[in-house]
Write an enzyme that holds these catalytic residues in place. Sequence first.
Site, short mmCIF file in Angstrom:
data_model
loop_
_atom_site.label_atom_id
_atom_site.label_comp_id
_atom_site.label_asym_id
_atom_site.label_seq_id
_atom_site.Cartn_x
_atom_site.Cartn_y
_atom_site.Cartn_z
N ARG A 1 0.86 -1.19 0.00
CA ARG A 1 0.00 0.00 0.00
C ARG A 1 0.89 1.23 0.00
NH1 ARG A 1 0.40 2.71 4.78
NH2 ARG A 1 0.48 1.60 6.77
N ASN B 1 2.18 4.81 1.49
CA ASN B 1 2.29 5.40 2.81
C ASN B 1 2.32 6.92 2.63
OD1 ASN B 1 2.28 4.86 5.62
ND2 ASN B 1 4.45 5.41 5.73
N ASN C 1 8.37 7.16 4.02
CA ASN C 1 7.74 8.08 4.97
C ASN C 1 8.03 9.54 4.68
OD1 ASN C 1 5.85 8.16 7.06
ND2 ASN C 1 6.84 6.44 8.06
N ASP D 1 9.16 9.27 11.35
CA ASP D 1 7.92 9.10 10.60
C ASP D 1 7.69 10.31 9.69
OD1 ASP D 1 5.29 8.38 9.82
OD2 ASP D 1 4.89 7.41 11.72
#
Length: 299
Positions: free
Chosen positions: A101, A103, A154, A204
């Site tokens: 998927r 991100n 990220n 992140d």
Amino acid sequence: MSSVKIECIASEGFGIGESPVWDEKEGALLCVDITGRKVCRWSPLTQRVQAIAVDAPVSSVALRKSGDYVITLGTRFAALKWKEQLVTTITHVDKDKPNNRFNDGKVDPAGRYFAGTMAEEIRPAVLERHQGSLYTLFSDLSVVKHFDQVDISNGLDWSLDHQTFFYIDSLSYSVDAFDYDLQTGKIGNRRSIYRLEKEESIPDGMCIDTEGKLWVACYDGGRVIRLDPETGKRLQTVKLPVDKTTSCCFGGKDYSEMYVTSASYGMDKEWLSRQPQAGGVFKITGLGVKGVPPYPFAG
């Protein structure tokens, strides 16, 4: 910095809150809940969150020059019409990897949408390694793949002079920089500018301020850190009342407020009872710096 104030503005209990983006036209904050499969918009006037449900994990949202939004949904770039709650696919990536998927994603200063993929997690930060890639969706809706072998694609942003692209592959525990060509959208000469300390945990989402310093949300670190990309030094740490801080952006009338998303996915009852605001959205004021408005997708 005693003037720093942190408040939870939306205790939504998101599974994985991500991709905060300030929508100046609406005077509202956009974000997504990846596992909850919804795109959300919080208004400071109503103090309420509106949500649109979608049919796959939705991992980032961006403004669109022509109005409304673009999102990364499953392994698709898609368009979202807010009022009609209508999602239309623009293009697919990673078709040979059904377990992948998208991100995080963000639009560059020229209006291109950069976003990367990863394998679906077995549990938080546990997944099949090296399955992801970094892509760009151009304004003509064509897609370019920059590189593969990514673990968890990220945080991304660009230097104020648009000559450097900053990027995080979370499990490398590093914030990286690339030379960046604004004309073509090409990137090269990858290098690490900051390696995270043990207590900072996993890098992140990320954003940049008007002084050219980077802010990185530390997943499982319960904080955002401010970095100088020139010296590789950490300048500031702001701790939050939740461990799973996921991403950050600047917003508000003059972009002096910071918004931080968080996650509750993977937390057991006992952990959640200690951190009831997990999965909430936080506003930080009093940082003394402002952010850069988000760029809209040009396509």
